[in-house]
Each structure stands twice: as C-alpha cells, then as structure tokens.
Design an enzyme around this catalytic site. Structure first.
Site, short mmCIF file in Angstrom:
data_model
loop_
_atom_site.label_atom_id
_atom_site.label_comp_id
_atom_site.label_asym_id
_atom_site.label_seq_id
_atom_site.Cartn_x
_atom_site.Cartn_y
_atom_site.Cartn_z
CD GLN A 1 34.11 37.85 40.48
OE1 GLN A 1 34.52 36.70 40.38
NE2 GLN A 1 34.32 38.57 41.56
CE LYS B 1 37.93 40.38 42.39
NZ LYS B 1 37.34 40.27 43.71
N1 PMP Z 1 34.33 44.25 39.91
C1 PMP Z 1 33.84 43.04 40.20
C2 PMP Z 1 32.80 42.43 39.31
C3 PMP Z 1 34.30 42.36 41.33
O1 PMP Z 1 33.80 41.15 41.62
C4 PMP Z 1 35.30 42.95 42.15
C5 PMP Z 1 35.82 42.24 43.38
N2 PMP Z 1 34.85 41.64 44.17
C6 PMP Z 1 35.78 44.21 41.79
C7 PMP Z 1 35.28 44.83 40.68
C8 PMP Z 1 36.83 44.88 42.60
O2 PMP Z 1 38.01 44.16 42.57
P1 PMP Z 1 39.25 44.61 43.46
O3 PMP Z 1 38.79 44.53 44.88
O4 PMP Z 1 40.31 43.63 43.14
O5 PMP Z 1 39.58 45.99 43.06
#
Ligand code: PMP
Length: 393
Positions: free
Chosen positions: A190, A213
C-alpha cells in the site's frame, strides 16, 4: 503529464467512480498497449535462444526489471518478479533457514499475506510476537525495541495499513533491526503505489509489493532483496549456471529466483506502469490523494451514526478511509453505493481478521481508497451518497 489529464487513459473511470484501489488499481491505456505490443509484435520466450524475437523480448523483460529497481531505489539489490505481494512474502518465509527458537516480530495491522506465512513457521519452533498499537492506533517504537531481541531473525511490517491507512515509521524499525542483526521485511503493497519509497533509504532487507495495485496488470508483483538473501523456492529452467545428473550450480541475479517461463507481457506492462507513474510524479500523486482524503475526512464526521477507523488527521496516512454506519452491514453499504451512484468501494474484513477482531468488528468496514484518477467531485458524491444511505436507518 498533468494529473487531471491522465483520467482519459482509464476507460473504466469514465463511467464508474472506482474507489477500490487498495484491492487493485485500474490500468491506463499505455500499459495495455505495451502488453499488446509484446503479444502482437515480438512474442517469444526470454533468456533463451538467439532468434530476433527472443532478443527483443529478453531486452524488454530486462528493461522492466531495471525500471522497477530504479523506481524503488533498489539498483544495487535483486529485483525479482513474482505474481503478487503474497508470493513475494511466501518466498522469503520458505527461503530463509529457520531454526527452532528464532523469533519473528510483526504487528496486529498485517494483511493475512504478511501473517499466515509466519504463523505456519511455528511448526518449526519459530516464535511469533505480534505488536499492538495504543488506543489511538499508534505504535510505540519502544514496543519494537523490547520485542526485537538478539534471537529475532525477521521483522515483518506493512509500510501502510490497507484498512486504516496509517503509515509506520520504517526507518526507526530498520535501525532497531540493524542493532539486533534481524532481517527487516517491508510489506509495501500500500505504500509503493502511492508515495516515493526508497528501499535503500529505508534500510530494509526485503521489500514486497504488487504490480497490479500500481497500474500494472494482475499477476504481477515484486520481491526486492538487498542481496541474494534466500534460497530460491522454484528451481528449473532459467535458474542454473551448470547442471549434471549429479549436481547443479545456480545462476546469479533475479534469474535465480524466477524459475520457468515468467509472465512476460505482465512484466513489460509493469515496466510501462512505472514509467507512467514517474511521468506523473509520485509526489504529485501523493499530494492529490492527500487532498481527496482530507476532504473525505472533513465531511464524514457530519454524517449521523458513522464511525471512522484510523487517524482522522492527515499525519502519517495515505488515501485509505475505513468506516461503518450503525445498523447497516458494510456489504449493504457497498452495494448501495454502487447501485445509487456507481461508486465502487470495498467492504468486509480486508484480509485482516485479527485487526477486525481487535477493533471489535464482526462484519468489517467499508473502505474507500483513492488513486490519481479520483476527483474532488467524486469525494463529494461519495459523501452525499453515504449521507443518503445513513438516513435509511
Ligand atoms: N499486504 C497488504 C498491505 C495488502 O494491502 C495486500 C493486498 N490487499 C497484500 C499484502 C496482498 O497483496 P496481493 O493480493 O497482491 O498478494
């Protein structure tokens, strides 16, 4: 390019108010074009062979690594492409040499992806210590000082919370880790998409984040390492220097960790996404999101029966705002926001069940999260529609 001019590059934002950016962002036209160009004009495998297409594809794949490394100030480390943050964190959990009695320190704010891989290591006798914030949701750095002991092998903390939007003091935590000889893993899922993040300046050993993201395609993520600190999870094509039937020696660089044919168009798309972000400027993106968040935080408390979670001032926070309305389920609110005003937000536990429990929330929250294509008008529409929904009960 000016921020307001970029909106035309995001087709979905022409007819929907997309505010679920903490889950995944929209993708601009130049990123889609770069991926299509690979498939249409120079599709080939990478790092293998000598024909003309493989040479172009290999160069573009390498360029994507360089673009991402530079973007996070990580030129001197190893930038490995993964499918997401989750895979990157799991690679570290699987790749370090754990001994019974090793300690891992993390926080209650973590996404399941930065908790479950560590919880599983308890089977190996690894101790997991979870730090909790004070009533106001602020971590006391002394808690980290106490928890990070000489037997601490790893400290794993998210730079910014995907529920509350709070930003943690990475440099201070990194300094404590150095004193105690612990590795420091930063979950940058984030933070990296929203403000300038420099892995070297933070002083971390691992930085994990998601390409999807930050305007990149789904199925892209990054594990940056200060050095080749772990053993690779996957061995096979592309990871070796020499092989006999008795022995193998591994190659260096990112190739050691990217066994098999990678997501080539995704990587090229991610490289293009980084160019796009740099062109807009990460400082400008951050400032814009701060303005939107400030406007939302100013308007929300006027709405009846609303509770806001996380800091209500603009200190150390990003553009993520979580809230609930008494007697209306968060899913119902998210559904109504879409039905009434085409506003798309996330609702539920946000893959942070321990944090939800610590906040006493059974059904989670509603979460609005901004990016560069969101506007002040959209924030006003969000506030008006939440107010309407709150009046239903
Ligand atoms: N860590 C954080 C702080 C996140 O916000 C997210 C996604 N919401 C993730 C890890 C996991 O990311 P991903 O689904 O792309 O593996």
């Amino acid at each position: 390019m000016k921020l307001k001019d970029c909106i035309a590059d995001f087709q979905i934002s022409r007819y929907l108010h997309y505010m679920d950016n903490a889950a995944t962002s929209l993708v601009p036209e130049p990123v889609i074009a770069a991926m299509n160009e690979y498939d249409r004009q120079y599709r080939a495998n990478v790092g293998r062979g000598m024909h003309r297409l493989t040479r172009v594809a290999t160069q573009k794949y390498q360029d994507a690594h360089d673009l991402v490394s530079n973007f996070i100030g990580g030129k001197e480390g190893t930038t490995v492409f993964t499918k997401n943050t989750t895979e990157a964190i799991n690679m570290v959990a699987a790749g370090l040499d754990w001994q019974s009695g090793d300690r891992i320190v993390t926080t209650i704010f973590e996404h399941h992806s930065n908790l479950l891989p560590w919880l599983r290591l308890r089977q190996k006798g690894v101790e997991l210590v979870v730090i909790r914030p004070d009533e106001a949701g602020i971590f006391d750095i002394e808690e980290f000082e106490e928890a990070i002991t000489a037997n601490t092998k790893l400290v794993a903390v998210s730079h910014a919370s995907n529920v509350l939007g709070t930003v943690q003091p990475m440099r201070e935590i990194a300094d404590i880790c150095k004193t105690q000889g612990a590795y420091f893993l930063v979950d940058g899922a984030q933070s990296v998409p929203h403000f300038p993040v420099d892995a070297r300046r933070i002083g971390c050993d691992f930085l994990c984040f998601s390409g999807h993201k930050m305007l990149g395609p789904t199925g892209t993520g990054v594990l940056w390492m200060r050095d080749s600190l772990i053993s690779p999870l996957i061995l096979g094509g592309g990871t070796v220097e020499d092989v006999t039937t008795e022995f193998y020696s591994l190659t260096g660089g990112y190739q050691r960790f990217e066994g098999g044919t990678p997501n080539i168009s995704g990587a090229i798309g991610l490289g293009q996404a980084v160019k796009y972000l740099e062109n807009l400027g990460m400082d400008a993106i951050f400032r814009h999101e701060q303005e939107l968040t400030e406007r939302l935080l100013k308007g929300l408390p006027d709405i009846e029966n609303i509770t806001i979670y996380g800091p209500q001032d603009m200190k150390n926070r990003i553009g993520i705002v979580s809230f609930t309305i008494d007697r209306i389920h968060p899913h119902e609110i998210a559904y109504l926001l879409d039905e009434r005003a085409a506003i798309l937000v996330r609702s539920g536990d946000h893959c942070c069940i321990p944090l939800m429990k610590s906040l006493g929330l059974q059904n989670g929250t509603v979460r609005a999260s901004f990016y560069m294509y969101n506007t002040q008008e959209e924030v006003d529409l969000l506030l008006e529609t939440i107010e309407e929904i709150a009046r239903i009960v």
